[in-house]
Scaffold this motif. Sequence first.
Motif, PDB file in Angstrom:
ATOM      1  N   LEU A   1       9.745   6.624  30.241  1.00  0.00           N
ATOM      2  CA  LEU A   1       9.640   7.049  28.849  1.00  0.00           C
ATOM      3  C   LEU A   1       8.947   5.942  28.063  1.00  0.00           C
ATOM      4  O   LEU A   1       9.423   4.807  28.008  1.00  0.00           O
TER       5      LEU A   1
ATOM      6  N   TRP B   1      15.562   6.811  34.494  1.00  0.00           N
ATOM      7  CA  TRP B   1      14.225   6.581  33.957  1.00  0.00           C
ATOM      8  C   TRP B   1      13.999   5.102  33.664  1.00  0.00           C
ATOM      9  O   TRP B   1      14.927   4.370  33.360  1.00  0.00           O
TER      10      TRP B   1
ATOM     11  N   LEU C   1      12.233  16.377  23.755  1.00  0.00           N
ATOM     12  CA  LEU C   1      11.745  15.739  24.988  1.00  0.00           C
ATOM     13  C   LEU C   1      11.978  16.637  26.195  1.00  0.00           C
ATOM     14  O   LEU C   1      11.096  16.801  27.045  1.00  0.00           O
TER      15      LEU C   1
ATOM     16  N   ARG D   1      19.855   8.298  33.409  1.00  0.00           N
ATOM     17  CA  ARG D   1      19.336   9.363  34.274  1.00  0.00           C
ATOM     18  C   ARG D   1      18.251   8.860  35.222  1.00  0.00           C
ATOM     19  O   ARG D   1      17.538   9.646  35.839  1.00  0.00           O
TER      20      ARG D   1
ATOM     21  N   VAL E   1      12.162   2.614  30.858  1.00  0.00           N
ATOM     22  CA  VAL E   1      11.832   2.704  29.442  1.00  0.00           C
ATOM     23  C   VAL E   1      10.813   1.620  29.129  1.00  0.00           C
ATOM     24  O   VAL E   1      11.061   0.433  29.379  1.00  0.00           O
TER      25      VAL E   1
ATOM     26  N   ASP F   1      20.097   6.650  27.109  1.00  0.00           N
ATOM     27  CA  ASP F   1      20.318   7.983  27.680  1.00  0.00           C
ATOM     28  C   ASP F   1      19.389   8.227  28.864  1.00  0.00           C
ATOM     29  O   ASP F   1      19.808   8.728  29.909  1.00  0.00           O
ATOM     30  N   HIS F   2      18.113   7.878  28.711  1.00  0.00           N
ATOM     31  CA  HIS F   2      17.159   8.088  29.811  1.00  0.00           C
ATOM     32  C   HIS F   2      17.408   7.121  30.964  1.00  0.00           C
ATOM     33  O   HIS F   2      17.239   7.484  32.135  1.00  0.00           O
TER      34      HIS F   2
ATOM     35  N   LEU G   1      16.132  14.522  21.662  1.00  0.00           N
ATOM     36  CA  LEU G   1      16.417  14.752  23.082  1.00  0.00           C
ATOM     37  C   LEU G   1      16.042  16.175  23.490  1.00  0.00           C
ATOM     38  O   LEU G   1      15.479  16.395  24.574  1.00  0.00           O
TER      39      LEU G   1
END
Length: 340
Positions: free
Chosen positions: A186, A216, A327, A214, A218, A210-211, A324
């Motif tokens: 992201l 991801w 996205l 999961r 950043v 949050d990402h 969110l």
Amino acid sequence: MRPILVFCLPAIGDFIRCHSAIQVLAEKFPGCPIDVTTSALAAPLARLMPHIRKTWIVEKHWRPGLKQRARLARELRKENYQAAYMLTSSTKAALVPWLAGIPERIGYPREFQFGIINRLPAGWLKSFVAFGPRKTRLFEQVCTIAMRGEKPTDGMRLPAPQMAVPAEELSDWRARHGIEPARPALALYTSAFTNFRSWPAERFISIAKDHARRGWSVWLIGGPREREAAAQIRAAFPEAVDFTSTPRLADAMCQIAASTAFLGVDGGLCHAAAALGGPCVLIFGSNRSYETGPVNDHVRYIEPPISTPSWVYHTRDVSEERVLAALADAMAQTRRLQEA
């Protein structure tokens, strides 16, 4: 066929929006070489845009004097241009094609450049009395100049800016920075948190966490203006990768192109993200997306509720939940297009 010269605007976002006019000219004059002039800051983007053959550097109008512009005019004279389209209203910029002897110099005489500009778009007087086409979106202004003031025909859609980073360049960038192609990333573009266009720091941090939960990566992208904001985010979320010290604009384009999704605010790089075509969610203040935002269809805008007065530019009323959801929706649309 003699080439065409397009005098583009110097800022990154404005230069990207000029690509709409370049596409109009490419369709109107198929096979005709198109060259552009812009600032040294925006010039690296030209090679990523279709239809552009060559780029000339013209610094912002308050810096170089007539001597420097006369030198550029001598170089332009060698190219035998048939026409110059003036997407910028600067008189100093208009002097260059005049000194270069380019026969047609098309644009709005916003600074009374009658004679220096010798081909006025249809309906120019109405726009001139209304203080120029600044009453409309910049995207529409530049296309109007490219069409010499003609109105689009029924059903005609003006083209959105387009850019593409070559695959080999993107692969080399990933290799140099140890980026795992399979891991989603992201890209966050925050502007300075003191800027009214930005979004509260704690909400960017919450989205980043949050990402990360999961799986991801950043990435924090931008330049000097975003470095303090990036440091603030990393203080709360050290796992974020700070790219705001990137020395080259070409690297910033690789960062955006290599990311899985882009979340940002109003600014030059949001136009780059939109033109590169990936999933893109932008947070804007009230009524600003229509005026200053990218026109690419795939962009998702999140703005304060309609009940917010139009003169309120801040983004504090934009919730994390809406961002969110946007996205997730942008990613789902990309998957659908890839599967189609």
